[in-house]
Enzyme design. Structure first.
Site, mmCIF file in Angstrom:
data_model
loop_
_atom_site.group_PDB
_atom_site.id
_atom_site.type_symbol
_atom_site.label_atom_id
_atom_site.label_comp_id
_atom_site.label_asym_id
_atom_site.label_seq_id
_atom_site.Cartn_x
_atom_site.Cartn_y
_atom_site.Cartn_z
ATOM 1 N N ARG A 82 0.998 -1.239 -0.008
ATOM 2 C CA ARG A 82 -0.081 0.188 -0.056
ATOM 3 C C ARG A 82 0.814 1.112 -0.095
ATOM 4 N NH1 ARG A 82 -4.631 0.544 4.338
ATOM 5 N NH2 ARG A 82 -2.531 0.808 5.789
ATOM 6 N N LYS A 184 -2.670 6.510 1.883
ATOM 7 C CA LYS A 184 -1.819 7.128 2.883
ATOM 8 C C LYS A 184 -1.522 8.085 2.722
ATOM 9 C CE LYS A 184 -2.082 4.608 7.319
ATOM 10 N NZ LYS A 184 -3.509 5.137 7.874
ATOM 11 N N GLU A 220 -15.817 6.243 4.535
ATOM 12 C CA GLU A 220 -15.393 5.825 6.258
ATOM 13 C C GLU A 220 -14.853 7.008 6.809
ATOM 14 O OE1 GLU A 220 -10.889 5.115 4.950
ATOM 15 O OE2 GLU A 220 -11.056 6.063 3.616
HETATM 16 N N1 PLP Z 1 -9.103 4.858 6.386
HETATM 17 C C1 PLP Z 1 -8.128 5.399 7.020
HETATM 18 C C2 PLP Z 1 -8.098 6.882 6.992
HETATM 19 C C3 PLP Z 1 -6.963 5.130 8.175
HETATM 20 O O1 PLP Z 1 -6.485 6.088 8.530
HETATM 21 C C4 PLP Z 1 -7.121 3.503 8.768
HETATM 22 C C5 PLP Z 1 -5.671 3.306 9.563
HETATM 23 O O2 PLP Z 1 -4.695 2.827 8.473
HETATM 24 C C6 PLP Z 1 -7.520 2.074 7.835
HETATM 25 C C7 PLP Z 1 -8.664 3.592 6.120
HETATM 26 C C8 PLP Z 1 -7.553 1.567 8.325
HETATM 27 O O3 PLP Z 1 -6.947 0.984 7.274
HETATM 28 P P1 PLP Z 1 -5.530 -0.891 7.870
HETATM 29 O O4 PLP Z 1 -6.782 -1.388 8.587
HETATM 30 O O5 PLP Z 1 -4.935 -0.606 7.153
HETATM 31 O O6 PLP Z 1 -4.930 0.201 9.407
HETATM 32 C C1 COI Z 2 -3.551 3.325 11.135
HETATM 33 O O1 COI Z 2 -5.246 2.329 12.613
HETATM 34 O O2 COI Z 2 -2.831 2.800 11.431
HETATM 35 C C2 COI Z 2 -4.109 4.618 10.829
HETATM 36 O O3 COI Z 2 -2.462 5.263 10.535
HETATM 37 C C3 COI Z 2 -4.556 5.758 12.226
HETATM 38 C C4 COI Z 2 -4.282 6.888 12.068
HETATM 39 C C5 COI Z 2 -5.257 7.748 12.137
HETATM 40 C C6 COI Z 2 -4.073 6.620 13.705
#
Ligand code: PLP
Ligand code: COI
Length: 341
Positions: A82, A184, A220
């Site tokens: 990612r 991200k 989201e």
């Molecule tokens: N959506 C956003 C905007 C996020 O910042 C995060 C955090 O990483 C997620 C979703 C969840 O992603 P993940 O499950 O890969 O941590």
């Molecule tokens: C994560 O869950 O790793 C994120 O980056 C979310 C962040 C807003 C702490």
């Protein structure tokens, strides 16, 4: 060495300086081999690409102590790929994915005493990130970059841990149609700061964003994807190309199907449907699964049937199974767990 003397059960989701971090630099078209350092300071020119045009992206993943005392991390290969997608979209050089994974493991190993003990509710959060580091004044990508991975022990993202939270439907957008919502990028978070400060002032734990083109479909929150459970027990996740492809959500979809035999639908979720679901929650590395008890939509409150006291049965089972996989009490699908010690 022994574990650090911290109040593990009461850690906030915050930054604490740990012993070591990984640093690599990109210059003249190539990455150096990188190294572990004690130095937590970054020194860059006042005109660095990251400071002028926000050329930066990041990742988030966790390391865990398992029930039998091993130290592991969860699917770092997906963070690597990612981050590669984020870099390509932001005209940044990809840090090789195999080296990304190895550096994550090395950072945990170098800070092993900071990994919270099994059962404490805390985890070691890893934050890989990259930024344009040389001077840029015309609008263009930098030529030099720094990639770092820091780690810090953290407690639950939402106060109260698994206690249901109250959220609101946002008036503002976090992503543009065909924008950067699916990567991200730091800029996605910069533009959500005003809105999260305002949400907190108004008593909400998070903002739910709707699709930026029509404001009709649920996307989201500022820091997590959303999960819905229908009254007949199906798991529904929003389909959109402007949300972050959460690793937690993708893992839960597989856990739901293969471990719990729950039917899963990935589809657009109209905001008018919110009152029809039995359970609603957020999912992400930081959020794990956090249940939502109430959603306010411009004067109208939707009370989620699972209530404000505890997580509902389906999200509860998903959470228990996923954290069991991460902490070694439930057998993991092949390739999900990377062992460090
Ligand atoms: N959506 C956003 C905007 C996020 O910042 C995060 C955090 O990483 C997620 C979703 C969840 O992603 P993940 O499950 O890969 O941590
Ligand atoms: C994560 O869950 O790793 C994120 O980056 C979310 C962040 C807003 C702490």
């Amino acid at each position: 060495m022994a574990k650090k003397d911290l109040d593990w059960g009461n850690l906030p989701f915050g930054y604490m300086k740990t012993d070591k971090r990984f640093v690599a630099n990109f210059k003249d078209g190539a990455w150096d081999k990188g190294c572990m350092t004690d130095d937590d300071k970054v020194v860059i020119t006042e005109c660095a690409g990251v400071l002028q045009y926000a050329q930066t992206c990041f990742e988030g993943l966790k390391a865990y102590e398992t029930a039998d005392g091993r130290i592991v991390t969860f699917r770092p290969d997906l963070n690597a790929s990612r981050m590669a997608d984020s870099c390509r979209r932001l005209e940044m050089p990809v840090f090789p994915e195999d080296k990304f994974v190895q550096a994550c493991l090395d950072v945990v190993k170098a800070n092993i005493d900071w990994v919270p003990p099994y059962g404490s509710g805390a985890t070691l959060y890893l934050r890989p990130y990259m930024f344009g580091s040389n001077a840029v004044i015309g609008v263009k990508p930098a030529d030099e970059y720094q990639f770092r991975i820091l780690c810090t022990p953290v407690g639950p993202y939402f106060k109260g841990g698994v206690k249901p939270i109250k959220v609101r439907i946002s008036d503002l957008d976090r992503a543009a149609p065909h924008g950067t919502g699916d990567i991200k990028a730091g800029l996605n978070y910069a533009m959500s700061l005003y809105n999260i400060v305002d949400a907190h002032k108004c008593g909400y734990a998070e903002n739910i964003y709707t699709d930026p083109a029509s404001h009709t479909y649920i996307e989201e929150t500022g820091g997590a994807n959303i999960l819905f459970v229908t009254k007949d027990g199906k798991l529904v996740t929003p389909k959109s190309n402007s949300i972050l492809p959460s690793i937690t959500r993708r893992s839960l979809v597989q856990v739901a199907k293969d471990y719990l035999h729950i039917e899963v639908e990935e589809r657009q979720v109209n905001k008018n449907e919110l009152a029809d679901f039995a359970e609603i929650g957020l999912c992400g590395t930081a959020a794990v699964i956090s249940p939502i008890g109430q959603i306010d939509d411009h004067g109208k409150s939707i009370m989620v049937p699972a209530g404000m006291d505890e997580i509902g049965p389906v999200l509860g089972k998903l959470r228990e199974t996923l954290t069991g996989i991460q902490m070694g009490t439930v057998e993991a699908p092949k390739g999900w767990i990377y062992e460090i010690k």
